[in-house]
Design an enzyme around this catalytic site. Structure first.
Site, PDB file in Angstrom:
ATOM      1  N   ALA A  20       0.804  -1.219   0.000  1.00  0.00           N
ATOM      2  CA  ALA A  20       0.000   0.000   0.000  1.00  0.00           C
ATOM      3  C   ALA A  20       0.836   1.267   0.000  1.00  0.00           C
ATOM      4  CB  ALA A  20      -0.941   0.004   1.200  1.00  0.00           C
TER       5      ALA A  20
ATOM      6  N   ARG B  68      10.116   7.742  -1.817  1.00  0.00           N
ATOM      7  CA  ARG B  68      11.516   7.902  -2.233  1.00  0.00           C
ATOM      8  C   ARG B  68      11.718   7.599  -3.728  1.00  0.00           C
ATOM      9  NH1 ARG B  68      13.390   4.221   2.842  1.00  0.00           N
ATOM     10  NH2 ARG B  68      11.191   3.641   2.694  1.00  0.00           N
TER      11      ARG B  68
ATOM     12  N   GLY C  74       1.140   2.307   8.693  1.00  0.00           N
ATOM     13  CA  GLY C  74       2.307   1.473   8.966  1.00  0.00           C
ATOM     14  C   GLY C  74       2.072   0.016   8.580  1.00  0.00           C
TER      15      GLY C  74
ATOM     16  N   ASP D 276       7.915  -5.018  -2.167  1.00  0.00           N
ATOM     17  CA  ASP D 276       9.036  -4.293  -2.785  1.00  0.00           C
ATOM     18  C   ASP D 276      10.373  -5.036  -2.673  1.00  0.00           C
ATOM     19  OD1 ASP D 276       9.542  -3.962  -0.082  1.00  0.00           O
ATOM     20  OD2 ASP D 276       9.793  -1.782  -0.175  1.00  0.00           O
TER      21      ASP D 276
ATOM     22  N   GLU E 166      13.623  -0.475  14.445  1.00  0.00           N
ATOM     23  CA  GLU E 166      13.722   0.258  13.179  1.00  0.00           C
ATOM     24  C   GLU E 166      14.908   1.223  13.207  1.00  0.00           C
ATOM     25  OE1 GLU E 166      11.756  -0.258  10.283  1.00  0.00           O
ATOM     26  OE2 GLU E 166      11.606  -1.987  11.589  1.00  0.00           O
TER      27      GLU E 166
ATOM     28  N   ASN F 161      13.493   0.925  -2.435  1.00  0.00           N
ATOM     29  CA  ASN F 161      12.828   2.122  -1.921  1.00  0.00           C
ATOM     30  C   ASN F 161      13.069   3.337  -2.803  1.00  0.00           C
ATOM     31  OD1 ASN F 161      11.772   0.834   0.472  1.00  0.00           O
ATOM     32  ND2 ASN F 161      13.871   0.799   1.199  1.00  0.00           N
TER      33      ASN F 161
ATOM     34  N   ASN G 268       0.901   0.454 -48.208  1.00  0.00           N
ATOM     35  CA  ASN G 268      -0.255  -0.210 -47.589  1.00  0.00           C
ATOM     36  C   ASN G 268      -1.307   0.770 -47.107  1.00  0.00           C
ATOM     37  OD1 ASN G 268       1.554   0.746 -45.654  1.00  0.00           O
ATOM     38  ND2 ASN G 268       0.884  -0.746 -44.128  1.00  0.00           N
TER      39      ASN G 268
ATOM     40  N   SER H  82      14.045  -3.932 -58.344  1.00  0.00           N
ATOM     41  CA  SER H  82      14.442  -2.914 -57.373  1.00  0.00           C
ATOM     42  C   SER H  82      13.589  -1.666 -57.524  1.00  0.00           C
ATOM     43  CB  SER H  82      15.910  -2.540 -57.585  1.00  0.00           C
ATOM     44  OG  SER H  82      16.717  -3.624 -57.202  1.00  0.00           O
TER      45      SER H  82
END
Ligand code: UD1
Ligand code: CA
Length: 477
Positions: free
Chosen positions: A11, A16, A81, A105, A157, A230, A388, A407
């Site tokens: 989601a 970034r 989150g 990701d 984190e 990211n 064409n 030709s």
């Protein structure tokens, strides 16, 4: 191994990336980031797949409908989150078995690694397991905190980590396996008391640990599999790593790749042993290449079917079939619907579209061939144009077997050239030419004697002509 539910978190906006395209729809090696994750997940044969979407919802949903129509889509309106996203995916569900959660990701993860991870998780009967990796540059990832006995305690984190914790190189890959009921109980307890004010899925690990559950950190051998994308730098890094992985796999399967660093093969391509790929070549989409074919240098094939022993040199082909032993290039552009027969040829500076060229037939130089059917053993002379388009509609041209198109012929469609027929060089052909006839459609030549001496006297051309005339006169005397 019995995965009940797989939850894919997709989601996020991907701020970034600085893109109007939702992050998980950016692609590497011929699949979207999400497509790679779903491809790996397929190997688990889970009962159900739930994908949490939010940012760019309509686009992401349309993509999912195309690549994973059986998946359930869950909408996360506000990005609360990863913990919040997982809560939504579980709402009203009480999965009994293993729940695997991962992000949309991480395109490098393989189905094999996921399967191994789930097997370890289930064998250990853990309430939760997290897939970790020793990362040479852990910046930005959640860190794995273990106690003095090496037991997993919690995940911290980057933004919440203290200086000591930032020195930990073991990272959270964002892949977790849970015992379903325990996950549901623990995830309800998440709070957003952290640097980002979000519900962190990572905190479920600490919560389960604190309630006395057994949890495990299972380390993957190859950290590159856990790389998350990211930003565009990481997008390019994962593209290069996937390129190398795909090239290695084909070389081990018997494909010669003379310069793997400049050869890009989508994950969706099928090659055969004894194919040769030369530098600067890109093989995209659902292209198939059969044994003995030689591709490149500098050739791009998208959704093509290349039969055994064909050669394609410095060319671009899209949605085309190139027959056994056929030769293409250099500098040839084959567009959608081109079908080259066995041992046929499309040579230098030739463009073809929606055309079938019979076996052994040749379009060797400088031609445009659009909307045509050409029989076997025919030769289309240099600089022939299949006209064409009348400005409104496209029309078809038919050329029989063993035809010789002179030709610089202009074939104005709709027109048909019979078997064994010829056209005179420089003809504009607007009417059908019957089998065995020659179509001549050009002005008769007329020479105006002495024109240069009269109209261009004193020029080098006039002097050259006069000198020739004088010596001719002398010789004739
Ligand atoms: C997350 C982990 C981190 C881990 C890293 C691995 C958390 C809090 N952190 O960090 O420990 O090392 O992945 O790559 O989980 N998403 C949603 N809804 C949201 C927020 C995110 O669906 O509200 C999705 C994103 O689309 C993405 C995934 O969850 O696919 C991870 O989110 P992202 O913001 O990339 O987390 P990281 O900062 O990479
Ligand atoms: Ca991420």
């Amino acid at each position: 191994m019995a995965v009940q539910t797989v939850i894919v978190l997709a989601a996020g906006e991907g701020k970034r990336m600085k893109s109007v395209t939702p992050k998980v729809l950016h692609s590497v090696a011929g699949r979207s980031l999400l497509g790679h994750v779903l491809h790996a997940v397929k190997q688990l044969q889970s009962t159900e797949v739930r994908i949490v979407v939010g940012s760019g919802r309509a686009l992401v949903e349309a993509h999912i409908a195309e690549i994973a129509p059986n998946a359930t889509v869950v909408f996360q309106e506000h990005r609360g989150g990863t913990g919040h996203a997982a809560q939504l995916a579980l709402a009203g569900n009480s999965p009994k078995g293993t729940v695997l959660i991962l992000a949309g990701d991480t395109p490098m993860l393989t189905g094999d690694s996921l399967a191994q991870f789930v097997t370890s998780h289930e064998a250990g009967e853990f309430a939760a397991s997290v897939l970790t990796a020793e990362h040479p540059d852990p910046t930005g990832y959640g860190r794995i905190i273990r106690d003095e006995n090496g037991e997993l305690l919690r995940i911290v984190e980057e933004k919440d980590a203290n200086e000591d914790e930032k020195f930990i190189f073991e990272i959270n890959s964002g892949v977790y396996a849970f015992e379903g009921e325990k996950l549901v109980a623990a995830i309800a307890k998440l709070t957003n008391a952290n640097a980002q004010g979000e519900l962190y899925l990572t905190d479920v690990i600490g919560i389960l640990k604190n309630t006395g559950e057994s949890i495990a950190a299972i380390m993957i051998d190859d950290f590159t599999e856990t790389l998350g994308v990211n930003d565009r730098v990481q997008l390019a890094e994962s593209a290069a790593l996937l390129r190398d992985r795909i090239n290695d796999q084909w070389m081990r399967a018997g494909v010669t790749i003379s310069d793997p660093t400049t050869t890009w093969i989508d994950a969706t391509v099928e090659l055969t042993n004894d194919v040769t790929l030369h530098p600067g070549s890109a093989i995209f989409g659902n292209t198939k290449v059969a044994a003995g074919a030689v591709i490149g240098p500098r050739t791009t094939l998208t959704d093509c079917d290349i039969k055994a022993g064909a050669q394609v040199l410095e060319s671009i082909a899209v949605l085309s079939v190139i027959g056994e032993g056929a030769k293409v290039g250099p500098f040839t552009y084959l567009r959608q619907g081109t079908v080259l027969g066995d041992a046929s040829k499309a040579g230098a500076f030739v463009e073809m579209k929606n055309t079938s060229l019979g076996s052994g037939s040749k379009v060797p130089h400088l031609s445009y061939v659009g909307d045509a059917t050409i029989g076997e053993g025919s030769n289309i002379g240099a600089a022939t144009i299949f006209v064409n388009y009348d400005g409104v509609k496209k029309h078809h041209t038919t050329v029989g077997d063993q035809v010789r198109i002179g030709s610089d012929t202009i074939l104005v469609a709709p027109v048909s050239i019979g078997d064994g027929a010829y056209t005179a060089a420089g003809s504009v052909i607007t009417e059908d030419v019957p089998a065995g006839a020659i179509g001549v459609g050009r002005a008769r030549q007329r020479n105006v004697i002495g024109w240069v001496m009269r109209k261009r006297s004193g020029t080098p051309a006039a002097r050259a002509a006069q000198a020739t005339e004088a010596s001719t006169d002398k010789n004739e005397q």
